[in-house]
Write a protein that holds these residues in place. Structure first.
Motif, PDB file in Angstrom:
ATOM      1  N   ARG A 195      56.074  42.891-133.068  1.00 21.46           N
ATOM      2  CA  ARG A 195      56.809  44.089-132.640  1.00 21.46           C
ATOM      3  C   ARG A 195      55.814  45.028-131.962  1.00 21.46           C
ATOM      4  O   ARG A 195      54.920  45.558-132.608  1.00 21.46           O
ATOM      5  CB  ARG A 195      57.452  44.761-133.850  1.00 21.46           C
TER       6      ARG A 195
ATOM      7  N   LEU B 196      72.846  34.041-132.331  1.00 18.15           N
ATOM      8  CA  LEU B 196      72.566  33.931-130.897  1.00 18.15           C
ATOM      9  C   LEU B 196      73.035  32.575-130.404  1.00 18.15           C
ATOM     10  O   LEU B 196      72.731  31.546-131.013  1.00 18.15           O
ATOM     11  CB  LEU B 196      71.057  34.028-130.647  1.00 18.15           C
TER      12      LEU B 196
ATOM     13  N   ARG C  71      64.036  41.193-138.542  1.00 16.37           N
ATOM     14  CA  ARG C  71      62.576  41.104-138.479  1.00 16.37           C
ATOM     15  C   ARG C  71      62.045  39.684-138.693  1.00 16.37           C
ATOM     16  O   ARG C  71      60.927  39.484-139.173  1.00 16.37           O
ATOM     17  CB  ARG C  71      61.925  42.080-139.455  1.00 16.37           C
TER      18      ARG C  71
ATOM     19  N   LYS D 176      76.201  38.381-116.285  1.00 15.16           N
ATOM     20  CA  LYS D 176      75.213  37.551-116.970  1.00 15.16           C
ATOM     21  C   LYS D 176      75.699  36.111-117.015  1.00 15.16           C
ATOM     22  O   LYS D 176      76.903  35.847-117.047  1.00 15.16           O
ATOM     23  CB  LYS D 176      75.009  38.059-118.394  1.00 15.16           C
TER      24      LYS D 176
ATOM     25  N   LYS E 233      64.497  25.303-119.881  1.00 14.64           N
ATOM     26  CA  LYS E 233      64.722  26.749-119.940  1.00 14.64           C
ATOM     27  C   LYS E 233      66.078  27.036-120.584  1.00 14.64           C
ATOM     28  O   LYS E 233      67.118  26.663-120.062  1.00 14.64           O
ATOM     29  CB  LYS E 233      64.670  27.335-118.540  1.00 14.64           C
ATOM     30  N   TYR E 234      66.040  27.714-121.696  1.00 12.42           N
ATOM     31  CA  TYR E 234      67.252  28.107-122.386  1.00 12.42           C
ATOM     32  C   TYR E 234      67.704  29.486-121.902  1.00 12.42           C
ATOM     33  O   TYR E 234      66.884  30.346-121.632  1.00 12.42           O
ATOM     34  CB  TYR E 234      67.007  28.211-123.890  1.00 12.42           C
TER      35      TYR E 234
ATOM     36  N   PHE F 222      63.222  34.975-121.305  1.00  9.23           N
ATOM     37  CA  PHE F 222      62.164  33.988-121.099  1.00  9.23           C
ATOM     38  C   PHE F 222      61.010  34.611-120.329  1.00  9.23           C
ATOM     39  O   PHE F 222      61.218  35.287-119.322  1.00  9.23           O
ATOM     40  CB  PHE F 222      62.741  32.798-120.328  1.00  9.23           C
TER      41      PHE F 222
ATOM     42  N   GLN G  51      62.265  40.152-126.670  1.00  8.18           N
ATOM     43  CA  GLN G  51      63.576  40.542-127.192  1.00  8.18           C
ATOM     44  C   GLN G  51      63.603  42.056-127.321  1.00  8.18           C
ATOM     45  O   GLN G  51      62.898  42.630-128.146  1.00  8.18           O
ATOM     46  CB  GLN G  51      63.835  39.885-128.550  1.00  8.18           C
TER      47      GLN G  51
ATOM     48  N   TYR H  68      58.934  34.605-125.354  1.00  4.32           N
ATOM     49  CA  TYR H  68      60.136  35.361-125.033  1.00  4.32           C
ATOM     50  C   TYR H  68      59.907  36.828-125.381  1.00  4.32           C
ATOM     51  O   TYR H  68      59.075  37.166-126.222  1.00  4.32           O
ATOM     52  CB  TYR H  68      61.341  34.886-125.859  1.00  4.32           C
TER      53      TYR H  68
ATOM     54  N   GLY I   7      69.429  45.169-128.069  1.00  4.72           N
ATOM     55  CA  GLY I   7      70.659  44.989-127.317  1.00  4.72           C
ATOM     56  C   GLY I   7      70.575  43.965-126.204  1.00  4.72           C
ATOM     57  O   GLY I   7      71.543  43.762-125.479  1.00  4.72           O
ATOM     58  N   GLN I   8      69.430  43.326-126.082  1.00  2.96           N
ATOM     59  CA  GLN I   8      69.249  42.308-125.043  1.00  2.96           C
ATOM     60  C   GLN I   8      69.050  40.948-125.686  1.00  2.96           C
ATOM     61  O   GLN I   8      68.593  40.840-126.815  1.00  2.96           O
ATOM     62  CB  GLN I   8      68.019  42.640-124.179  1.00  2.96           C
ATOM     63  N   GLY I   9      69.373  39.925-124.955  1.00  6.42           N
ATOM     64  CA  GLY I   9      69.090  38.580-125.428  1.00  6.42           C
ATOM     65  C   GLY I   9      67.618  38.277-125.304  1.00  6.42           C
ATOM     66  O   GLY I   9      66.831  39.110-124.877  1.00  6.42           O
ATOM     67  N   LEU I  10      67.251  37.091-125.682  1.00  9.01           N
ATOM     68  CA  LEU I  10      65.872  36.664-125.514  1.00  9.01           C
ATOM     69  C   LEU I  10      65.606  36.436-124.031  1.00  9.01           C
ATOM     70  O   LEU I  10      66.294  35.670-123.369  1.00  9.01           O
ATOM     71  CB  LEU I  10      65.614  35.365-126.289  1.00  9.01           C
TER      72      LEU I  10
ATOM     73  N   PHE J 239      69.826  32.590-123.324  1.00  7.18           N
ATOM     74  CA  PHE J 239      70.331  33.091-124.598  1.00  7.18           C
ATOM     75  C   PHE J 239      71.375  34.184-124.365  1.00  7.18           C
ATOM     76  O   PHE J 239      71.267  34.975-123.423  1.00  7.18           O
ATOM     77  CB  PHE J 239      69.192  33.690-125.420  1.00  7.18           C
ATOM     78  N   GLY J 240      72.346  34.227-125.283  1.00  2.00           N
ATOM     79  CA  GLY J 240      73.238  35.380-125.336  1.00  2.00           C
ATOM     80  C   GLY J 240      72.515  36.532-126.003  1.00  2.00           C
ATOM     81  O   GLY J 240      71.422  36.383-126.534  1.00  2.00           O
ATOM     82  N   THR J 241      73.142  37.703-125.976  1.00  2.00           N
ATOM     83  CA  THR J 241      72.526  38.898-126.552  1.00  2.00           C
ATOM     84  C   THR J 241      72.589  38.902-128.071  1.00  2.00           C
ATOM     85  O   THR J 241      71.866  39.648-128.710  1.00  2.00           O
ATOM     86  CB  THR J 241      73.206  40.174-126.041  1.00  2.00           C
ATOM     87  N   GLY J 242      73.423  38.031-128.648  1.00  2.00           N
ATOM     88  CA  GLY J 242      73.530  37.979-130.097  1.00  2.00           C
ATOM     89  C   GLY J 242      74.689  38.807-130.618  1.00  2.00           C
ATOM     90  O   GLY J 242      75.001  39.876-130.078  1.00  2.00           O
TER      91      GLY J 242
ATOM     92  N   PRO K 279      78.310  41.839-128.750  1.00  2.00           N
ATOM     93  CA  PRO K 279      77.219  42.223-129.650  1.00  2.00           C
ATOM     94  C   PRO K 279      77.640  42.617-131.055  1.00  2.00           C
ATOM     95  O   PRO K 279      76.810  42.682-131.963  1.00  2.00           O
ATOM     96  CB  PRO K 279      76.591  43.416-128.921  1.00  2.00           C
TER      97      PRO K 279
END
Lengths: 111, 117
Positions: B113, A88, A41, A2, A98-99, B45, B37, B35, B40-43, A101-104, A8
């Motif tokens: 969601r 994140l 959420r 990636k 375009k950003y 695009f 989400q 986006y 377990g995955q990032g955002l 992102f990491g998975t957080g 995580p």
């Protein structure tokens, strides 16, 4: 591999601890580095941003960028239970929108 | 002022049905992002709108996905013939401008969601 890697978690720490959250990346063109906090959420909210290398401090939060190592960090001092969230990282090259992102990383601060 | 709003907050649908997700950006924001989400995955695009320019659809995963933005404001993401792998949180974000803005801070909505049974 990636473009942006982020552990995580979950990361559990006691209240008052110093927290270190990290991301590594592979694209040397990234110039803008962001940290977002996302409560369960809810949508992500911007915490910190840094342009190029260096440190930036805002209250209990410090963002650090090491472009030579392609490594960014977010430090949280005196962590509080209200800091419990997913953090994140996001980054982009200059001149683009375009950003990536990491998975957080999920953080739990225990009272 | 009002932030980014999205509706519905939750959507449960059956496989094969079409769904529409709505995003109301912050007034005056010319840029709008969608986006996805997944756990377990990032955002991921999906699509980007900037003013009156042609949208960047490069992130849409298949031709079942489409989006439009009417009058430079409200946007709708449509997923046709939904599949179980479409289950995720769909996030919308808006920002003041495009690549020329230094921070280009994105303000996110709470997400929709989507669960496909």
């Amino acid at each position: 591999q990636k473009e942006v890697e982020q552990d995580p978690g979950p990361l559990s720490v006691p209240e008052g601890a110093i927290v270190s959250l990290n991301c590594t990346y592979s694209n040397s063109a990234f110039q803008y580095f962001m940290w977002y906090r996302q409560y369960s959420r809810k949508g992500p909210e911007l915490l910190m941003y840094t342009y190029s290398s260096g440190n930036k401090e805002d209250g209990r939060f410090t963002a650090q960028v090491d472009k030579s190592s392609k490594y960014i960090s977010l430090f949280i001092r005196d962590s509080q239970p209200s800091d419990s969230a997913t953090y994140l990282c996001a980054m982009r090259p200059s001149g683009t929108y375009k950003y990536i992102f990491g998975t957080g990383t999920r953080l739990k601060v225990l009272a | 002022g009002a932030g980014v709003s999205q509706s519905p907050s939750n959507k449960v649908t059956e496989k094969g049905k079409d769904v529409e997700l709505r995003c109301d950006p912050i007034s005056g924001h010319t840029a709008l992002y969608w986006y996805r989400q997944s756990l377990g995955q990032g955002l991921e695009f999906l699509i980007y709108f900037q003013g009156n320019s042609a949208p960047d659809k490069s992130g849409l995963p298949s031709d079942r996905f489409s989006a439009e933005r009417t009058g430079g404001s409200v946007s709708t993401l449509t997923i046709q013939r939904t599949q179980q792998e479409d289950s995720a949180v769909y996030l919308c974000a808006s920002s003041l401008g495009g690549a020329g803005f230094s921070t280009n801070e994105q303000f996110f909505g709470p997400g929709t969601r989507l669960t496909v049974l």
